[in-house]
Each structure stands twice: as C-alpha cells, then as structure tokens.
Motif scaffolding. Structure first.
Motif, PDB file in Angstrom:
ATOM      1  N   ALA A  56       0.813  -1.214   0.000  1.00 52.19           N
ATOM      2  CA  ALA A  56       0.000   0.000   0.000  1.00 52.19           C
ATOM      3  C   ALA A  56       0.846   1.264   0.000  1.00 52.19           C
ATOM      4  N   THR A  57       2.004   1.228   0.636  1.00 55.68           N
ATOM      5  CA  THR A  57       2.842   2.432   0.698  1.00 55.68           C
ATOM      6  C   THR A  57       3.302   2.849  -0.698  1.00 55.68           C
ATOM      7  N   PHE A  58       3.511   1.868  -1.580  1.00 52.69           N
ATOM      8  CA  PHE A  58       3.936   2.197  -2.943  1.00 52.69           C
ATOM      9  C   PHE A  58       2.791   2.844  -3.723  1.00 52.69           C
ATOM     10  N   GLU A  59       1.578   2.364  -3.460  1.00 50.77           N
ATOM     11  CA  GLU A  59       0.435   2.913  -4.182  1.00 50.77           C
ATOM     12  C   GLU A  59       0.247   4.400  -3.884  1.00 50.77           C
ATOM     13  N   PHE A  60       0.469   4.794  -2.645  1.00 47.13           N
ATOM     14  CA  PHE A  60       0.345   6.203  -2.290  1.00 47.13           C
ATOM     15  C   PHE A  60       1.429   7.033  -2.977  1.00 47.13           C
ATOM     16  N   ASN A  61       2.598   6.447  -3.184  1.00 46.97           N
ATOM     17  CA  ASN A  61       3.674   7.155  -3.881  1.00 46.97           C
ATOM     18  C   ASN A  61       3.378   7.289  -5.375  1.00 46.97           C
ATOM     19  N   TYR A  62       2.637   6.328  -5.943  1.00 53.25           N
ATOM     20  CA  TYR A  62       2.344   6.350  -7.366  1.00 53.25           C
ATOM     21  C   TYR A  62       1.507   7.575  -7.759  1.00 53.25           C
ATOM     22  N   THR A  63       0.741   8.117  -6.815  1.00 52.86           N
ATOM     23  CA  THR A  63      -0.145   9.236  -7.124  1.00 52.86           C
ATOM     24  C   THR A  63       0.621  10.443  -7.639  1.00 52.86           C
ATOM     25  N   PRO A 204      -4.449   5.281  -8.127  1.00 55.33           N
ATOM     26  CA  PRO A 204      -3.796   4.138  -7.479  1.00 55.33           C
ATOM     27  C   PRO A 204      -3.861   4.177  -5.963  1.00 55.33           C
ATOM     28  N   GLU A 205      -4.146   5.357  -5.395  1.00 55.17           N
ATOM     29  CA  GLU A 205      -4.204   5.454  -3.932  1.00 55.17           C
ATOM     30  C   GLU A 205      -5.433   4.762  -3.359  1.00 55.17           C
ATOM     31  N   ARG A 206      -6.423   4.477  -4.207  1.00 56.98           N
ATOM     32  CA  ARG A 206      -7.619   3.754  -3.755  1.00 56.98           C
ATOM     33  C   ARG A 206      -7.360   2.263  -3.899  1.00 56.98           C
ATOM     34  N   ILE A 207      -6.701   1.690  -2.942  1.00 55.45           N
ATOM     35  CA  ILE A 207      -6.153   0.338  -3.086  1.00 55.45           C
ATOM     36  C   ILE A 207      -7.193  -0.767  -2.908  1.00 55.45           C
ATOM     37  N   ASN A 208      -8.376  -0.447  -2.367  1.00 60.07           N
ATOM     38  CA  ASN A 208      -9.403  -1.463  -2.204  1.00 60.07           C
ATOM     39  C   ASN A 208     -10.210  -1.561  -3.499  1.00 60.07           C
ATOM     40  N   CYS A 209      -9.594  -2.111  -4.533  1.00 58.57           N
ATOM     41  CA  CYS A 209     -10.130  -2.056  -5.897  1.00 58.57           C
ATOM     42  C   CYS A 209     -11.498  -2.711  -6.028  1.00 58.57           C
TER      43      CYS A 209
END
Length: 237
Positions: A56-63, A204-209
C-alpha cells in the motif's frame, strides 16, 4: 444489605463482561484479515486479496510519481511477451544469474517492488504474487524465435480497453474482464512506472479495488473438435 450486594454483584458482572468482550474484540482486530477459497460463478478462484494491501505504501507514492514516457510499456508489448492470451509472460531478457537464479535469489530483486533497471534500460513490472518464489516453474526464457510456425488456429481476443469497454452501465466503474487467480494484487499491473500505459489507473491510492470493480461474468466458447483436428493435421503435413 442483601439487595445492595446483589446490585453491586450485578454491576461487577456487567463490568467483567465488558472487559472480556473488549479484550476479545481487540485481539481479533490484531489478526490478519483473510478470504477463504471461493468458487465464483465464472469458475475462478480468489484465494486472497491481501496482496493489494501489502504494498500500500507504494500505491500512495504512485499518485505523485511522474510518468517516464521514454520507457513506457504499451499494450502491444504486454501481449507480445505471451505465447497466448492468459499465458504467463516469458522472460524477455538474459538471466542475470543463469538457470539457478529464481525467486528471491534473482527475480524478486527487481520484480517485487519494481523500479528502473539500468542493465536493461526498462522499468521492472511488479509481480502480483511475490510469495511464489519458484518463478521458472511458469515463466520461461525466450531462447529461440524459430521454434513455432504460423498457425491458422482461432485466437482468443484480449479484453477490450477504453472508456465504456467493460462498464456494466454508462458511467459505472469498469468490470474486471479477466480471471482473478494469481492476479489478486491489481495495482501490480495497473499502477506505477512499470505498468502498461493503456492499463494505468488514475487513482492508485484507492487500493481497495474490488470495492467498486467487480469480476465480469466469463463465458466459455465451445470449440468444434473436428475443425480443430483438421487444422492440426494441416500443420503436420
């Protein structure tokens, strides 16, 4: 006196019950959530959705991560690296540690979290199943380009992409047009610098797809075996 003791005992029991239930709830909250094996109407199996939350930490960085257009992968590259639709991608580069380099010893060094690999001048795609460390069991190296010859067998076309291609209703979130087994970590393919350009999501920050995106009902095409065998015989003439 007895009435007072009874009231006090009653409140002590209530307090003890509250403490017991609170402690039980707290301990359960510390356990890792899981989803058991489930058979869907399409015949697919979803063993777990934990993969999408592990990184999840990577997804927040992708934004806020800028897109490196010089090294983007396209949907054509994505399918070119597979023998057929749904097949595991082949290894398009030399094996750094030879035939013995598998899993955490080699492959996961680049493909667990992604990143730019200077040796190959490309962003490493993130694997959606890093727990499966015997990578060479499914992924094979591209050792030859002359083993196969052109065939006339009917191909299964890949899912359509773009606005409205897989939406159940106008304006609704697109449905998942593929199976979920071994693809539990959606963000591995749909976000980050190693993601396919046409498949990259805007949030990508919305990880609960799967809170919004549901699996699309898959249909099975019945193949005429006589026609198939006839085409196979022609290839061997």
């Amino acid at each position: 006196m007895k009435k007072r003791l009874g009231i006090i005992s009653f409140f002590i029991l209530i307090l003890a019950g509250f403490i017991f239930n609170w402690n039980y709830s707290y301990q359960k909250g510390l356990e890792e959530a899981y989803i058991p094996l489930i058979e869907t109407p399409s015949g697919n199996y979803l063993s777990s959705e934990r993969g999408v939350f592990k990184q999840a930490t990577f997804e927040f960085n992708y934004t806020d991560m800028p897109v490196d257009s010089a090294y983007e992968r396209t949907i054509k590259d994505y399918y070119k690296n597979r023998a057929y639709l749904g097949a595991p991608p082949s290894i398009p580069h030399p094996l750094i540690k030879g035939e013995r380099g598998i899993g955490g010893n080699s492959c996961l060094q680049c493909h667990q979290n992604g990143g730019f690999v200077d040796a190959f001048k490309a962003y490493a795609p993130v694997t959606p199943h890093p727990e499966m460390v015997n990578c060479r069991q499914c992924h094979v190296a591209q050792n030859s380009t002359s083993v196969f010859k052109q065939a006339s067998l009917e191909k299964i076309h890949p899912p359509s992409i773009g606005t409205g291609a897989n939406n159940a209703l106008f304006g609704s979130p697109p449905m998942i047009p593929h199976g979920l087994q071994m693809r539990e970590n959606c963000i591995a393919c749909h976000a980050g610098p190693g993601a396919v350009k046409e498949l990259r999501v805007s949030h990508p920050e919305r990880i609960n797809c799967r809170q919004c995106h549901l699996p699309k009902q898959m249909t099975t095409t019945i193949i005429d075996t006589t026609k198939f065998l006839r085409q196979f015989d022609k290839l061997n003439e």
